[in-house]
Write an enzyme that holds these catalytic residues in place. Structure first.
Site, PDB file in Angstrom:
ATOM      1  N   SER A  93       0.851  -1.183   0.000  1.00  0.00           N
ATOM      2  CA  SER A  93       0.000   0.000   0.000  1.00  0.00           C
ATOM      3  C   SER A  93       0.884   1.228   0.000  1.00  0.00           C
ATOM      4  O   SER A  93       1.899   1.273   0.712  1.00  0.00           O
ATOM      5  CB  SER A  93      -0.909   0.004   1.235  1.00  0.00           C
ATOM      6  OG  SER A  93      -1.768   1.129   1.220  1.00  0.00           O
ATOM      7  N   HIS A  97       2.248  12.198  -0.961  1.00  0.00           N
ATOM      8  CA  HIS A  97       1.780  13.579  -0.798  1.00  0.00           C
ATOM      9  C   HIS A  97       2.885  14.525  -1.264  1.00  0.00           C
ATOM     10  O   HIS A  97       3.885  14.709  -0.559  1.00  0.00           O
ATOM     11  CB  HIS A  97       1.450  13.874   0.669  1.00  0.00           C
ATOM     12  CG  HIS A  97       0.296  13.101   1.215  1.00  0.00           C
ATOM     13  ND1 HIS A  97      -1.006  13.349   0.832  1.00  0.00           N
ATOM     14  CD2 HIS A  97       0.235  12.089   2.126  1.00  0.00           C
ATOM     15  CE1 HIS A  97      -1.819  12.528   1.480  1.00  0.00           C
ATOM     16  NE2 HIS A  97      -1.087  11.752   2.270  1.00  0.00           N
ATOM     17  N   HIS A 107      -2.562   7.277  -4.501  1.00  0.00           N
ATOM     18  CA  HIS A 107      -2.694   6.129  -3.602  1.00  0.00           C
ATOM     19  C   HIS A 107      -2.814   4.874  -4.451  1.00  0.00           C
ATOM     20  O   HIS A 107      -3.465   4.894  -5.503  1.00  0.00           O
ATOM     21  CB  HIS A 107      -3.944   6.279  -2.725  1.00  0.00           C
ATOM     22  CG  HIS A 107      -4.388   4.994  -2.094  1.00  0.00           C
ATOM     23  ND1 HIS A 107      -5.479   4.276  -2.551  1.00  0.00           N
ATOM     24  CD2 HIS A 107      -3.890   4.286  -1.053  1.00  0.00           C
ATOM     25  CE1 HIS A 107      -5.630   3.190  -1.810  1.00  0.00           C
ATOM     26  NE2 HIS A 107      -4.685   3.173  -0.902  1.00  0.00           N
ATOM     27  N   ASN A 109      -2.832   0.289  -3.997  1.00  0.00           N
ATOM     28  CA  ASN A 109      -2.832  -0.845  -3.080  1.00  0.00           C
ATOM     29  C   ASN A 109      -3.096  -2.118  -3.868  1.00  0.00           C
ATOM     30  O   ASN A 109      -3.953  -2.127  -4.749  1.00  0.00           O
ATOM     31  CB  ASN A 109      -3.923  -0.640  -2.015  1.00  0.00           C
ATOM     32  CG  ASN A 109      -4.082  -1.840  -1.111  1.00  0.00           C
ATOM     33  OD1 ASN A 109      -4.894  -2.720  -1.388  1.00  0.00           O
ATOM     34  ND2 ASN A 109      -3.331  -1.866  -0.036  1.00  0.00           N
ATOM     35  N   VAL A 110      -2.349  -3.154  -3.590  1.00  0.00           N
ATOM     36  CA  VAL A 110      -2.669  -4.496  -4.090  1.00  0.00           C
ATOM     37  C   VAL A 110      -2.513  -5.457  -2.920  1.00  0.00           C
ATOM     38  O   VAL A 110      -1.565  -5.348  -2.144  1.00  0.00           O
ATOM     39  CB  VAL A 110      -1.795  -4.928  -5.282  1.00  0.00           C
ATOM     40  CG1 VAL A 110      -2.220  -4.220  -6.549  1.00  0.00           C
ATOM     41  CG2 VAL A 110      -0.316  -4.687  -5.027  1.00  0.00           C
ATOM     42  N   HIS A 146      -6.666   7.685 -16.195  1.00  0.00           N
ATOM     43  CA  HIS A 146      -7.689   6.692 -16.516  1.00  0.00           C
ATOM     44  C   HIS A 146      -7.327   5.871 -17.752  1.00  0.00           C
ATOM     45  O   HIS A 146      -7.714   4.700 -17.850  1.00  0.00           O
ATOM     46  CB  HIS A 146      -9.053   7.373 -16.671  1.00  0.00           C
ATOM     47  CG  HIS A 146      -9.703   7.674 -15.362  1.00  0.00           C
ATOM     48  ND1 HIS A 146     -10.494   6.758 -14.707  1.00  0.00           N
ATOM     49  CD2 HIS A 146      -9.652   8.773 -14.562  1.00  0.00           C
ATOM     50  CE1 HIS A 146     -10.918   7.283 -13.563  1.00  0.00           C
ATOM     51  NE2 HIS A 146     -10.420   8.506 -13.454  1.00  0.00           N
ATOM     52  N   GLY A 259      -5.097  -5.508  14.995  1.00  0.00           N
ATOM     53  CA  GLY A 259      -3.882  -5.326  15.770  1.00  0.00           C
ATOM     54  C   GLY A 259      -2.675  -5.034  14.920  1.00  0.00           C
ATOM     55  O   GLY A 259      -1.547  -5.369  15.285  1.00  0.00           O
ATOM     56  N   GLY A 260      -2.906  -4.400  13.784  1.00  0.00           N
ATOM     57  CA  GLY A 260      -1.805  -4.043  12.896  1.00  0.00           C
ATOM     58  C   GLY A 260      -0.937  -2.953  13.488  1.00  0.00           C
ATOM     59  O   GLY A 260      -1.214  -2.401  14.555  1.00  0.00           O
ATOM     60  N   ARG A 261       0.098  -2.616  12.764  1.00  0.00           N
ATOM     61  CA  ARG A 261       1.080  -1.651  13.253  1.00  0.00           C
ATOM     62  C   ARG A 261       0.565  -0.238  12.984  1.00  0.00           C
ATOM     63  O   ARG A 261       0.492   0.211  11.839  1.00  0.00           O
ATOM     64  CB  ARG A 261       2.413  -1.892  12.562  1.00  0.00           C
ATOM     65  CG  ARG A 261       3.559  -1.103  13.152  1.00  0.00           C
ATOM     66  CD  ARG A 261       4.870  -1.634  12.601  1.00  0.00           C
ATOM     67  NE  ARG A 261       6.006  -0.978  13.225  1.00  0.00           N
ATOM     68  CZ  ARG A 261       6.594   0.110  12.738  1.00  0.00           C
ATOM     69  NH1 ARG A 261       6.121   0.674  11.636  1.00  0.00           N
ATOM     70  NH2 ARG A 261       7.639   0.642  13.345  1.00  0.00           N
TER      71      ARG A 261
END
Length: 303
Positions: A93, A97, A107, A109-110, A146, A259-261
Site C-alpha cells: 500500500s 503527498h 494512492h 494498493n494491491v 484513466h 492489531g496491525g502496526r
C-alpha cells in the site's frame, strides 16, 4: 505458507522495491528509510517512508504480511462464512503527498487474503486499485490516469475497467461531505471470479501500472509555480483525505481492528492539514472548479 502465498509475497516485495526506486529517482533528493517490523500476533512487514524531498513532502510504500487465527469484523462482516477461519493477509500500500499543490496525491494498493479452516476448502481473494486526488484539476492528467487504468484492465475483458472505475467512484466517496475524495481510478475487492492464476496476473497488471500512471503527471506539474494561497487550499483539501481514511477506509479499519502496526497504517495521513469552519471557494475560482467540474462522476475517456 502455501506456494500461492509465496508467489504473491515474492511479487509484492519486488513491486515495493521497484516503486520505491522509481519514486526516489523522480524526487532526486530524498531517499526512502526502511523500518522492518514484526507483529507480535503473527507476521510483519517493511515500512518505507520518504519525506521533505524535492518533490515528495511525505510518502510511504508499505509491505505487510500478517496472519492470525481469526479475521477482524471489518473483513468478515460482509462475508459471514469467514468467521472462525485463520487468515493470512499480504499487501503493498502506498500514498504520496507532494509539496506542490499542482501535483496530485496518489494512492495505490494491491493485496491478497486467504482464510483457511481445517477440513474445508480455502477461501481467497485479491483486492486493490489506484486513485488520484488532485488539488488543482487538469484534464490532461485525469485522462492519462484513466487511460493507463483502462489499458491495464483491457487484457482481462472490456467490462473490467468500467466496473472497477465505477466501484472506485462509489468507494472513495465521503458520504458526510457528499463528494468524492478525488477523480478515482480503479478499485476492486473480493476478487476471485477468475481462477487464481488469472486473478494474480490481474493484480500484477494493476501494481505494475501505477508508476506509468503517476510519474508522467508528476513530471508535468512538479515545477509549476504556486502561491501561499494555493498551498493553503491544498492543506484544506487534505483534510478530506484524512476524513476518508479515518472514517471509511476498509484497509485502515482492518489494520487497526486486527492489531496491525499503527505507525504503518496511519502513514497515509498527510503531514500538514487544515480545517476551516464552513470554508467555501470563491465563485469562478480554480478552487471552486475542482469540486464543480473535476470531483464529479465523469467518464474521462468518453468525453
Amino acid at each position: 505458507m502455501t506456494s500461492r502465498t509465496e508467489a504473491v509475497k515474492a511479487y509484492l516485495l519486488d513491486l515495493q522495491d521497484r516503486i520505491c526506486s522509481a519514486l526516489e529517482t523522480e524526487d532526486g533528493g530524498a531517499r526512502f528509510v526502511e523500518d522492518a517490523w514484526v507483529r507480535e500476533a503473527g507476521g510483519g512487514g517493511r515500512t518505507r517512508v520518504i519525506g521533505e524531498g524535492n518533490v515528495i513532502e511525505k510518502g510511504g510504500v508499505n509491505f505487510s504480511h500478517v496472519f492470525g487465527s481469526g479475521l477482524p469484523p471489518s473483513a468478515s462482516a460482509h462475508r459471514p462464512e469467514l468467521a472462525g477461519r485463520g487468515f493470512e493477509a499480504l499487501g503493498v500500500s502506498l500514498v504520496i503527498h507532494p509539496h506542490n499543490p499542482h501535483v496530485p496525491t496518489s494512492h495505490a494498493n494491491v493485496r491478497f487474503f486467504i482464510a483457511e479452516k481445517e477440513g474445508e476448502e480455502a477461501v481467497w481473494w485479491f483486492g486493490g486499485g489506484f486513485d488520484l486526488t488532485p488539488y488543482y484539476g487538469n484534464e490532461e492528467d485525469c485522462i492519462h490516469w484513466h487511460r493507463v487504468a483502462e489499458q491495464a484492465c483491457a487484457p482481462f475483458g472490456a467490462d473490467v475497467y468500467p466496473r472497477y472505475k465505477a466501484w472506485c467512484d462509489r468507494y472513495f466517496h465521503l458520504k458526510h461531505r457528499g463528494e468524492p475524495r478525488g477523480i478515482g481510478g480503479l478499485f476492486f475487492d473480493d476478487l476471485n471470479e477468475w481462477d487464481f492464476d488469472t486473478c494474480f496476473a490481474f493484480i500484477r497488471a494493476i501494481g505494475d501500472a501505477f508508476v506509468d500512471a503517476y510519474l508522467p503527471i508528476v513530471q508535468r506539474r512538479k515545477n509549476t509555480p504556486y502561491t501561499p494561497q494555493q498551498r493553503e487550499f491544498q492543506e484544506y483539501r487534505r483534510g478530506r483525505y484524512v476524513e476518508f481514511n479515518l472514517v471509511y477506509d476498509r484497509g485502515t479499519l482492518f489494520g487497526l481492528q486486527s492489531g496491525g502496526r499503527t505507525e504503518s497504517i496511519l502513514m497515509s495521513l498527510p503531514p500538514q492539514v487544515r480545517w476551516g469552519y464552513d470554508w467555501k471557494a470563491a465563485p469562478g475560482s480554480e478552487e471552486a472548479r475542482l469540486t464543480e467540474y473535476f470531483l464529479q462522476d465523469r467518464d474521462w475517456l468518453g468525453q
